[in-house]
Design an enzyme around this catalytic site. Structure first.
Site, short mmCIF file in Angstrom:
data_model
loop_
_atom_site.label_atom_id
_atom_site.label_comp_id
_atom_site.label_asym_id
_atom_site.label_seq_id
_atom_site.Cartn_x
_atom_site.Cartn_y
_atom_site.Cartn_z
N ASP A 41 0.82 -1.22 0.00
CA ASP A 41 0.00 0.00 0.00
C ASP A 41 0.84 1.26 0.00
O ASP A 41 0.44 2.29 0.55
CB ASP A 41 -0.96 0.03 1.21
CG ASP A 41 -1.76 -1.25 1.33
OD1 ASP A 41 -2.24 -1.71 0.30
OD2 ASP A 41 -1.89 -1.78 2.44
N LYS B 5 2.14 2.32 -5.16
CA LYS B 5 2.84 1.86 -6.37
C LYS B 5 2.08 2.20 -7.64
O LYS B 5 2.67 2.57 -8.65
CB LYS B 5 3.07 0.34 -6.30
CG LYS B 5 4.00 -0.07 -5.18
CD LYS B 5 4.18 -1.57 -5.11
CE LYS B 5 3.02 -2.34 -4.53
NZ LYS B 5 2.76 -2.11 -3.10
N GLN C 134 2.16 -5.94 -3.17
CA GLN C 134 2.44 -6.00 -1.72
C GLN C 134 3.76 -5.27 -1.40
O GLN C 134 4.09 -4.32 -2.08
CB GLN C 134 2.47 -7.46 -1.20
CG GLN C 134 1.12 -8.15 -1.20
CD GLN C 134 0.76 -8.75 -2.53
OE1 GLN C 134 1.56 -9.44 -3.11
NE2 GLN C 134 -0.44 -8.51 -3.00
N GLY D 169 -4.11 -4.29 -4.62
CA GLY D 169 -5.03 -3.24 -5.06
C GLY D 169 -4.21 -2.02 -5.45
O GLY D 169 -3.70 -1.32 -4.58
N HIS D 170 -4.01 -1.82 -6.74
CA HIS D 170 -3.18 -0.70 -7.19
C HIS D 170 -4.09 0.43 -7.68
O HIS D 170 -4.84 0.26 -8.64
CB HIS D 170 -2.21 -1.17 -8.29
CG HIS D 170 -1.17 -2.11 -7.75
ND1 HIS D 170 -0.24 -2.74 -8.53
CD2 HIS D 170 -0.91 -2.51 -6.48
CE1 HIS D 170 0.54 -3.49 -7.76
NE2 HIS D 170 0.14 -3.36 -6.51
#
Ligand code: IMP
Length: 439
Positions: free
Chosen positions: A23, A26, A236, A50-51
């Site tokens: 988080d 990225k 991650q 989750g990007h």
């Protein structure tokens, strides 16, 4: 005379990874680098990621599709190291199609291991059982996306891969794990999965993903041979790495830079840039040690809300704390970052003071380096702080030179302490709020 492996002769690959507990922002950085790229590859992780990219106020969250898909013309690969949830992927593709994104550029490897519907159920049932049996805090605090159970089948050499799903002659392999999974689910007091439901899901998955199936290795190496630039998109973060993270409170793949070679098929010698992304503070979702975490209470809650620190995949509140220079030095050493990007600098605007842990104290001893037995951190090391004057208005800076002086002093200290160059800072969610170091 350059030797046979002279880096300048080779086609360059950038590996971009999270340098903390995930988080770190990225998605935004990959989006900013995209215009110079021919290809973006997801090589580990899976639907647990989750990007987030925000363009013109519109927020898009990508879980399995490489972030490069939002830029026309960039080829995108999902390579064998990704644990793939085919049904989640279909939903993600539908969302992108509705937004007018051209998906012909996406190729998914037949060697990706599949997260079968029972893997998700097992993930949740095993977590619940850990909490029941060993008390709150015993569970890993996974995203519940089936990563661990899928990785166990992969390592146990009984996993199902995308090639199995798409070859009718091998489809039976996709059902092979069902009986064992159902027996375990029932023993854990969870609902088993109906065979008929699985059948329908397999048909849907196969039909939807067939157009994207393809060998990723030749595509990647073709781009490299033609002199294109490839970005390996990590998911991650370093401290969640199966090998080097805070085991057992980690994910089941390898977020550290080496994962790009094993999971993505990039030869080590072709990597010429390793970018680490870290927040100006720290967050963690799920259980496990977090030495610089804020004490629970009003300050921690207010900070989280103001910073919007809630999971992009699960919506869970993230644990927040000050910057951990011990953990970041560890990440710099293990990954050999050529560049660091410090994100969410603006979140610290208005804090009267800003802290960073420079060492820990554990059992009366000063630890300046991460121990290799990271379970020692579960004993609650006391951070040894360095305190910096706070700042205002970093979010308003439009260039590096416009950053408030206390920020520049803080960045200079960090570079010195980490021995790594900070090449960009992000000072807000928008694409434009990314400042490149000028010299
Ligand atoms: P899993 O990957 O779902 O098995 O979760 C294992 C650990 O990794 C848990 O602490 C999760 O919260 C954490 N985790 C997994 N994916 C992410 C991510 O994308 N960002 C932050 N934490 C993650």
């Amino acid at each position: 005379m350059p030797g046979p492996f002279h880096v300048g002769d080779l086609m360059p690959v950038t590996v971009l990874i999270g340098a903390q507990w995930g988080d770190e922002g990225k998605g935004k950085i990959i989006d900013a680098l995209a215009p110079g790229l021919q290809m973006v590859v997801r090589y580990q992780g899976g639907p647990n990621a989750g990007h987030t990219v925000i363009v013109g106020g519109k927020r898009t969250v990508l879980h399995q599709v490489p972030t490069g898909i939002l830029h026309p013309g960039i080829a995108c690969l999902i390579s064998p190291g990704v644990l793939l949830d085919p049904w989640e992927l279909l939903d993600e593709l539908a969302m992108l199609r509705e937004n007018g994104v051209d998906l012909e550029r996406l190729t998914v490897s037949p060697a990706c291991h599949l997260i079968m519907p029972w893997h998700r159920l097992l993930d949740r049932a095993r977590e619940a059982a850990l909490d029941r049996q060993a008390g709150p805090g015993a569970a890993i605090g996974t995203t519940g996306r089936g990563m661990g159970p899928c990785a166990m089948d992969k390592a146990g050499r009984r996993g199902v891969r995308l090639g199995d799903l798409l070859d009718p002659a091998r489809r039976a392999a996709c059902e092979a794990g069902l009986a064992a999974a159902n027996a375990e689910l029932e023993s854990l007091g969870a609902e088993p999965l109906a065979r008929a439901d699985l059948h329908a899901a397999l048909e849907r998955g196969a039909a939807g993903l067939a157009p994207h199936l393809g060998d990723t290795r030749p595509l990647l190496h073709g781009v490299l041979q033609r002199g294109g630039r490839v970005l390996m998109e990590g998911a991650q973060g370093m401290m969640l790495d199966l090998e080097w993270g805070t085991y057992p409170f980690v994910t089941s793949t390898h977020p550290s830079a080496g994962g790009a070679c094993t999971g993505g098929g990039v030869p080590l010698r072709e990597v010429d840039q390793v970018i680490g992304i870290g927040k100006a503070y720290c967050t963690r979702v799920g259980n496990g040690p977090f030495p610089t975490e804020f004490e629970p209470g009003a300050f921690a809650d207010g900070f989280r809300t103001a910073a919007g620190e809630f999971g992009a995949t699960t919506g869970r509140p993230r644990r927040c704390g000050w910057f951990d220079a011990v953990a970041m030095r560890y990440a710099c050493q293990l990954n050999g970052f050529t560049d660091l990007v410090l994100t969410k600098l603006d979140v610290l605007d208005g804090q009267p003071e800003v802290k960073a842990a420079v060492a820990y104290e554990l059992d009366g001893r000063r630890l300046s380096e991460m121990p290799e037995d990271l379970r020692l951190l579960e004993r609650g090391p006391r951070p040894i702080w360095r305190t910096f004057p706070g700042w205002q208005g970093s979010a308003d800076a439009r260039s590096w030179n416009e950053l408030p002086q206390p920020v520049l002093d803080y960045l200079a200290w960090l570079e010195e302490d980490l021995g790594t160059r900070i090449s960009w800072v992000s000072n807000g969610p928008e694409r434009s709020q990314l400042l490149r170091r000028n010299a």
